[in-house]
Write an enzyme that holds these catalytic residues in place. Structure first.
Site, PDB file in Angstrom:
ATOM      1  N   CYS A   4      -8.028   5.876   4.295  1.00  0.00           N
ATOM      2  CA  CYS A   4      -8.063   5.189   3.001  1.00  0.00           C
ATOM      3  C   CYS A   4      -9.518   4.984   2.555  1.00  0.00           C
ATOM      4  O   CYS A   4     -10.314   4.361   3.271  1.00  0.00           O
ATOM      5  CB  CYS A   4      -7.339   3.849   3.106  1.00  0.00           C
ATOM      6  SG  CYS A   4      -7.575   2.795   1.669  1.00  0.00           S
ATOM      7  N   CYS A   7     -10.584   1.317   2.473  1.00  0.00           N
ATOM      8  CA  CYS A   7     -10.780   0.769   3.825  1.00  0.00           C
ATOM      9  C   CYS A   7     -12.115   1.233   4.386  1.00  0.00           C
ATOM     10  O   CYS A   7     -12.803   0.467   5.069  1.00  0.00           O
ATOM     11  CB  CYS A   7      -9.621   1.161   4.740  1.00  0.00           C
ATOM     12  SG  CYS A   7      -8.117   0.183   4.481  1.00  0.00           S
ATOM     13  N   ASP A  30     -17.269   0.009  -9.929  1.00  0.00           N
ATOM     14  CA  ASP A  30     -16.585   1.299  -9.994  1.00  0.00           C
ATOM     15  C   ASP A  30     -17.637   2.403 -10.155  1.00  0.00           C
ATOM     16  O   ASP A  30     -18.589   2.281 -10.928  1.00  0.00           O
ATOM     17  CB  ASP A  30     -15.611   1.327 -11.172  1.00  0.00           C
ATOM     18  CG  ASP A  30     -14.626   2.478 -11.065  1.00  0.00           C
ATOM     19  OD1 ASP A  30     -13.425   2.209 -10.863  1.00  0.00           O
ATOM     20  OD2 ASP A  30     -15.058   3.646 -11.173  1.00  0.00           O
ATOM     21  N   HIS A  46      -5.200  -3.714   4.217  1.00  0.00           N
ATOM     22  CA  HIS A  46      -4.676  -2.561   3.479  1.00  0.00           C
ATOM     23  C   HIS A  46      -3.271  -2.827   2.941  1.00  0.00           C
ATOM     24  O   HIS A  46      -2.352  -3.130   3.695  1.00  0.00           O
ATOM     25  CB  HIS A  46      -4.653  -1.325   4.380  1.00  0.00           C
ATOM     26  CG  HIS A  46      -4.163  -0.109   3.677  1.00  0.00           C
ATOM     27  ND1 HIS A  46      -4.997   0.722   2.960  1.00  0.00           N
ATOM     28  CD2 HIS A  46      -2.911   0.397   3.521  1.00  0.00           C
ATOM     29  CE1 HIS A  46      -4.288   1.688   2.407  1.00  0.00           C
ATOM     30  NE2 HIS A  46      -3.011   1.520   2.735  1.00  0.00           N
ATOM     31  N   HIS A  98      -5.805  -2.369  -5.829  1.00  0.00           N
ATOM     32  CA  HIS A  98      -7.069  -2.813  -6.427  1.00  0.00           C
ATOM     33  C   HIS A  98      -6.828  -3.250  -7.857  1.00  0.00           C
ATOM     34  O   HIS A  98      -5.948  -2.742  -8.549  1.00  0.00           O
ATOM     35  CB  HIS A  98      -8.135  -1.720  -6.364  1.00  0.00           C
ATOM     36  CG  HIS A  98      -7.728  -0.394  -6.923  1.00  0.00           C
ATOM     37  ND1 HIS A  98      -6.931   0.480  -6.224  1.00  0.00           N
ATOM     38  CD2 HIS A  98      -8.001   0.204  -8.103  1.00  0.00           C
ATOM     39  CE1 HIS A  98      -6.727   1.570  -6.960  1.00  0.00           C
ATOM     40  NE2 HIS A  98      -7.362   1.422  -8.112  1.00  0.00           N
ATOM     41  N   HIS A 100      -8.802  -3.586 -11.443  1.00  0.00           N
ATOM     42  CA  HIS A 100      -9.969  -3.252 -12.247  1.00  0.00           C
ATOM     43  C   HIS A 100     -10.305  -4.451 -13.130  1.00  0.00           C
ATOM     44  O   HIS A 100      -9.416  -4.996 -13.795  1.00  0.00           O
ATOM     45  CB  HIS A 100      -9.681  -2.071 -13.189  1.00  0.00           C
ATOM     46  CG  HIS A 100      -9.354  -0.772 -12.521  1.00  0.00           C
ATOM     47  ND1 HIS A 100     -10.227   0.292 -12.482  1.00  0.00           N
ATOM     48  CD2 HIS A 100      -8.240  -0.357 -11.871  1.00  0.00           C
ATOM     49  CE1 HIS A 100      -9.665   1.313 -11.847  1.00  0.00           C
ATOM     50  NE2 HIS A 100      -8.452   0.942 -11.470  1.00  0.00           N
TER      51      HIS A 100
HETATM   52  P1  AMP Z   1      -7.171   4.075  -9.756  1.00  0.00           P
HETATM   53  O1  AMP Z   1      -7.054   5.260 -10.665  1.00  0.00           O
HETATM   54  O2  AMP Z   1      -6.584   2.830 -10.342  1.00  0.00           O
HETATM   55  O3  AMP Z   1      -6.658   4.377  -8.359  1.00  0.00           O
HETATM   56  O4  AMP Z   1      -8.709   3.764  -9.662  1.00  0.00           O
HETATM   57  C1  AMP Z   1      -9.545   4.221  -8.653  1.00  0.00           C
HETATM   58  C2  AMP Z   1     -10.930   3.920  -9.080  1.00  0.00           C
HETATM   59  O5  AMP Z   1     -11.792   4.049  -7.967  1.00  0.00           O
HETATM   60  C3  AMP Z   1     -11.482   4.861 -10.179  1.00  0.00           C
HETATM   61  O6  AMP Z   1     -11.825   4.098 -11.330  1.00  0.00           O
HETATM   62  C4  AMP Z   1     -12.691   5.498  -9.511  1.00  0.00           C
HETATM   63  O7  AMP Z   1     -13.772   5.689 -10.406  1.00  0.00           O
HETATM   64  C5  AMP Z   1     -13.025   4.509  -8.417  1.00  0.00           C
HETATM   65  N1  AMP Z   1     -13.723   5.055  -7.272  1.00  0.00           N
HETATM   66  C6  AMP Z   1     -13.436   6.170  -6.580  1.00  0.00           C
HETATM   67  N2  AMP Z   1     -14.284   6.337  -5.550  1.00  0.00           N
HETATM   68  C7  AMP Z   1     -15.145   5.293  -5.605  1.00  0.00           C
HETATM   69  C8  AMP Z   1     -16.270   4.886  -4.807  1.00  0.00           C
HETATM   70  N3  AMP Z   1     -16.669   5.592  -3.747  1.00  0.00           N
HETATM   71  N4  AMP Z   1     -16.935   3.767  -5.173  1.00  0.00           N
HETATM   72  C9  AMP Z   1     -16.543   3.047  -6.243  1.00  0.00           C
HETATM   73  N5  AMP Z   1     -15.481   3.354  -7.011  1.00  0.00           N
HETATM   74  C10 AMP Z   1     -14.795   4.476  -6.701  1.00  0.00           C
HETATM   75 ZN    ZN Z   2      -7.047   0.779   2.568  1.00  0.00          ZN
END
Ligand code: AMP
Ligand code: ZN
Length: 109
Positions: A4, A7, A30, A46, A98, A100
Site C-alpha cells: 500500500c 502505508c 498531494d 490501514h 483518505h 482530500h
Molecule cells: P484518489 O484518487 O482519491 O485515490 O487519490 C489519490 C491521491 O494520491 C491523488 O490525488 C494523487 O495525486 C495522490 N498521490 C499519489 N501518490 C502520492 C504521493 N507519493 N505523495 C502524495 N500524494 C500522492
Molecule cells: Zn495502507
C-alpha cells in the site's frame, strides 16, 4: 499492508510533505495538487476504502481531525472542500482510506 502506497508513506519508506501528524492520523500534501491547498488525511492503520470503515467512532474522529487540520493547521479561513473517492467507480486510485482537503481558491461544484 506491504503493497500500500500510503502505508509506505506512513512508515517513511516513501517521502512525503507532512503538514500534520498525531496518534490517529497523518496529513501530507498531494503530489498532484488540484487547488492551491490540497492535502490528504489518512488514518494511521490501514483501511482500504470508506466501505471498509466499520467503526463509527474512528470515522467521526477522522472527520474531526480533518476539520482541525483545515482550520488550525492550513488556516483555510474562507472554507474548503472535503472529498473521499470510493472504489474504482468513484475515482479511488490509492486503496488506503483518505480524505482530500481542497482550498485556497473559490471552488465551483
Ligand atoms: P484518489 O484518487 O482519491 O485515490 O487519490 C489519490 C491521491 O494520491 C491523488 O490525488 C494523487 O495525486 C495522490 N498521490 C499519489 N501518490 C502520492 C504521493 N507519493 N505523495 C502524495 N500524494 C500522492
Ligand atoms: Zn495502507
Amino acid at each position: 499492508m506491504s503493497d500500500c502506497l500510503f502505508c509506505h508513506i506512513l512508515s517513511g519508506d516513501i517521502p512525503s510533505s507532512k503538514v500534520y501528524e498525531d496518534d490517529d492520523v497523518y496529513a501530507f500534501k498531494d503530489i498532484h495538487p488540484k487547488a492551491p491547498t490540497h492535502v490528504l488525511v489518512i488514518p494511521k492503520h490501514h483501511i482500504a476504502t470508506l466501505d471498509d470503515a466499520k467503526d463509527a467512532l474512528q470515522l467521526g474522529l477522522l472527520m474531526q481531525k480533518v476539520s482541525y487540520i483545515a482550520n488550525e493547521v492550513l488556516k483555510l479561513k474562507a472554507g474548503y472542500r472535503v472529498i473521499t473517492n470510493v472504489r474504482e467507480g468513484g475515482g479511488q486510485v490509492v486503496f488506503h482510506l483518505h480524505v482530500h482537503i481542497l482550498g485556497g481558491k473559490k471552488l465551483a461544484f
